[in-house]
Write a protein that holds these residues in place. Structure first.
Motif, mmCIF file in Angstrom:
data_model
loop_
_atom_site.group_PDB
_atom_site.id
_atom_site.type_symbol
_atom_site.label_atom_id
_atom_site.label_comp_id
_atom_site.label_asym_id
_atom_site.label_seq_id
_atom_site.Cartn_x
_atom_site.Cartn_y
_atom_site.Cartn_z
ATOM 1 N N MET A 1 2.210 11.558 -37.255
ATOM 2 C CA MET A 1 2.143 12.030 -35.898
ATOM 3 C C MET A 1 2.160 13.557 -35.887
ATOM 4 S SD MET A 1 4.847 11.252 -32.861
ATOM 5 C CE MET A 1 5.836 12.704 -32.625
ATOM 6 N N ILE A 2 1.327 14.134 -35.053
ATOM 7 C CA ILE A 2 1.281 15.580 -34.885
ATOM 8 C C ILE A 2 1.955 15.911 -33.562
ATOM 9 C CG2 ILE A 2 -0.201 17.623 -34.771
ATOM 10 C CD1 ILE A 2 -0.383 16.023 -37.435
ATOM 11 N N ARG A 3 2.810 16.925 -33.602
ATOM 12 C CA ARG A 3 3.460 17.371 -32.374
ATOM 13 C C ARG A 3 3.708 18.874 -32.448
ATOM 14 N NH1 ARG A 3 8.594 18.572 -33.750
ATOM 15 N NH2 ARG A 3 9.681 17.314 -35.325
ATOM 16 N N CYS A 4 3.989 19.463 -31.293
ATOM 17 C CA CYS A 4 4.383 20.871 -31.270
ATOM 18 C C CYS A 4 5.696 21.010 -32.021
ATOM 19 C CB CYS A 4 4.551 21.359 -29.837
ATOM 20 S SG CYS A 4 2.997 21.488 -28.945
ATOM 21 N N VAL A 54 3.647 20.507 -36.176
ATOM 22 C CA VAL A 54 4.128 19.830 -37.377
ATOM 23 C C VAL A 54 3.545 18.425 -37.436
ATOM 24 C CG1 VAL A 54 6.263 21.163 -37.575
ATOM 25 C CG2 VAL A 54 6.261 19.022 -36.268
ATOM 26 N N ALA A 55 3.421 17.940 -38.651
ATOM 27 C CA ALA A 55 3.055 16.546 -38.915
ATOM 28 C C ALA A 55 4.326 15.841 -39.363
ATOM 29 C CB ALA A 55 1.995 16.461 -40.007
ATOM 30 N N THR A 56 4.579 14.678 -38.783
ATOM 31 C CA THR A 56 5.764 13.912 -39.182
ATOM 32 C C THR A 56 5.344 12.552 -39.711
ATOM 33 O OG1 THR A 56 6.118 12.988 -36.972
ATOM 34 C CG2 THR A 56 7.224 15.078 -37.471
ATOM 35 N N VAL A 57 6.106 12.079 -40.665
ATOM 36 C CA VAL A 57 5.930 10.744 -41.235
ATOM 37 C C VAL A 57 7.314 10.124 -41.292
ATOM 38 C CG1 VAL A 57 5.206 9.417 -43.239
ATOM 39 C CG2 VAL A 57 3.967 11.501 -42.630
ATOM 40 N N GLU A 58 7.441 8.984 -40.672
ATOM 41 C CA GLU A 58 8.720 8.279 -40.659
ATOM 42 C C GLU A 58 9.857 9.192 -40.200
ATOM 43 O OE1 GLU A 58 9.026 6.753 -44.642
ATOM 44 O OE2 GLU A 58 7.122 5.690 -44.459
ATOM 45 N N GLY A 59 9.559 10.053 -39.228
ATOM 46 C CA GLY A 59 10.556 10.953 -38.662
ATOM 47 C C GLY A 59 10.780 12.239 -39.435
ATOM 48 N N ALA A 60 10.210 12.352 -40.633
ATOM 49 C CA ALA A 60 10.391 13.548 -41.456
ATOM 50 C C ALA A 60 9.227 14.510 -41.240
ATOM 51 C CB ALA A 60 10.467 13.172 -42.927
ATOM 52 N N VAL A 61 9.533 15.804 -41.184
ATOM 53 C CA VAL A 61 8.479 16.813 -41.091
ATOM 54 C C VAL A 61 7.830 16.928 -42.462
ATOM 55 C CG1 VAL A 61 7.946 19.224 -40.617
ATOM 56 C CG2 VAL A 61 9.633 18.028 -39.207
ATOM 57 N N ALA A 62 6.531 16.646 -42.514
ATOM 58 C CA ALA A 62 5.803 16.589 -43.784
ATOM 59 C C ALA A 62 4.799 17.726 -43.954
ATOM 60 C CB ALA A 62 5.073 15.256 -43.891
ATOM 61 N N GLN A 78 -2.393 29.151 -41.256
ATOM 62 C CA GLN A 78 -1.808 28.409 -42.366
ATOM 63 C C GLN A 78 -1.786 26.929 -42.033
ATOM 64 O OE1 GLN A 78 -0.831 29.732 -45.328
ATOM 65 N NE2 GLN A 78 -0.556 27.636 -46.012
ATOM 66 N N VAL A 79 -2.084 26.116 -43.016
ATOM 67 C CA VAL A 79 -1.840 24.678 -42.931
ATOM 68 C C VAL A 79 -1.286 24.268 -44.289
ATOM 69 C CG1 VAL A 79 -4.215 24.010 -43.546
ATOM 70 C CG2 VAL A 79 -2.749 22.413 -42.313
ATOM 71 N N SER A 80 -0.142 23.605 -44.267
ATOM 72 C CA SER A 80 0.514 23.190 -45.505
ATOM 73 C C SER A 80 1.111 21.802 -45.324
ATOM 74 C CB SER A 80 1.634 24.167 -45.885
ATOM 75 O OG SER A 80 1.103 25.434 -46.193
ATOM 76 N N VAL A 81 0.941 20.980 -46.343
ATOM 77 C CA VAL A 81 1.511 19.633 -46.348
ATOM 78 C C VAL A 81 2.266 19.464 -47.662
ATOM 79 C CG1 VAL A 81 0.996 17.156 -46.354
ATOM 80 C CG2 VAL A 81 -0.305 18.702 -44.869
ATOM 81 N N ASP A 82 3.470 18.951 -47.569
ATOM 82 C CA ASP A 82 4.253 18.669 -48.766
ATOM 83 C C ASP A 82 3.471 17.651 -49.599
ATOM 84 O OD1 ASP A 82 6.128 17.408 -50.583
ATOM 85 O OD2 ASP A 82 7.732 18.285 -49.382
ATOM 86 N N PRO A 83 3.236 17.925 -50.884
ATOM 87 C CA PRO A 83 2.458 17.009 -51.723
ATOM 88 C C PRO A 83 2.999 15.584 -51.773
ATOM 89 C CG PRO A 83 2.743 19.105 -52.850
ATOM 90 C CD PRO A 83 3.606 19.148 -51.615
ATOM 91 N N ALA A 86 0.800 13.674 -49.538
ATOM 92 C CA ALA A 86 -0.650 13.842 -49.708
ATOM 93 C C ALA A 86 -1.366 12.509 -49.563
ATOM 94 C CB ALA A 86 -0.939 14.448 -51.079
ATOM 95 N N GLY A 87 -2.635 12.584 -49.173
ATOM 96 C CA GLY A 87 -3.468 11.399 -49.079
ATOM 97 C C GLY A 87 -3.341 10.645 -47.770
ATOM 98 N N ARG A 88 -2.620 11.199 -46.818
ATOM 99 C CA ARG A 88 -2.445 10.538 -45.522
ATOM 100 C C ARG A 88 -3.239 11.225 -44.409
ATOM 101 N NH1 ARG A 88 3.152 7.703 -45.077
ATOM 102 N NH2 ARG A 88 3.699 7.474 -47.251
ATOM 103 N N ARG A 89 -4.091 12.181 -44.774
ATOM 104 C CA ARG A 89 -4.928 12.932 -43.818
ATOM 105 C C ARG A 89 -4.110 13.795 -42.860
ATOM 106 N NH1 ARG A 89 -9.862 12.988 -43.506
ATOM 107 N NH2 ARG A 89 -9.980 13.191 -41.256
#
Length: 170
Positions: A1-4, A54-62, A78-83, A86-89
């Protein structure tokens, strides 16, 4: 999920940046891997101005994305995703959120700077519709960004400026 992003998210983002930089070490790009992450104080203006998501997965900021306005148009700073995520778009989803922001603003372009040959940089952005900006069309602020990157030694590997029209608002 993407949110502010929220103020509570700010302290999490530097660690995400460090984790996202680690894979550069495997390419021999230690200067990039060791580049200092943004501080909370550096991120606060983007939060305040509504330019930080931020992008969140299972409530965690990823992951996260920061936008700016450069030469009068939207710029993906900047765009950064914790590895680990990865692979979740998530990166693509963050970029599309920034593109929606640009579309709402009425911007003609969404720009960014990146490494030309790093697989998760230049080739990745091209798959998302970004194309090189012709040199004659690079504005003065974007030129200044590129000069700053060069001054920090980041041009030791080929870099380029890219752009694409923002996404249509859905």
């Amino acid at each position: 999920m993407i949110r502010c992003a929220t103020a509570a998210d700010l302290t999490l983002l530097p660690a995400i940046e460090v984790a996202a930089g680690a894979p550069f070490r495997e390419l021999g790009m230690t200067l990039v891997a060791d580049d200092a992450p943004p501080t909370v104080a550096e991120l606060e203006p983007a939060l305040r101005d509504g330019r930080l998501w931020v992008a969140t997965v299972e409530g965690a900021v990823a992951g996260y994305a920061v936008a700016d306005v450069v030469d009068g148009t939207a710029h993906l700073e900047q765009v950064s995703v914790d590895p680990r995520w990865a692979g979740r778009r998530l990166g693509a989803e963050l970029i599309e959120e920034v593109a929606r922001w640009a579309a709402v603003r009425g911007d003609r372009w969404l720009t960014l700077t990146t490494y030309a040959e790093v697989p998760w940089n230049g080739p990745y952005y091209r798959r998302l519709g970004f194309e090189p900006i012709p040199d004659a069309e690079v504005g003065p602020q974007l030129r200044a960004i590129r000069a700053g990157e060069a001054a920090r030694g980041l041009d030791a590997w080929p870099r380029l400026a890219l752009r694409r029209p923002p996404a249509a608002v859905r």
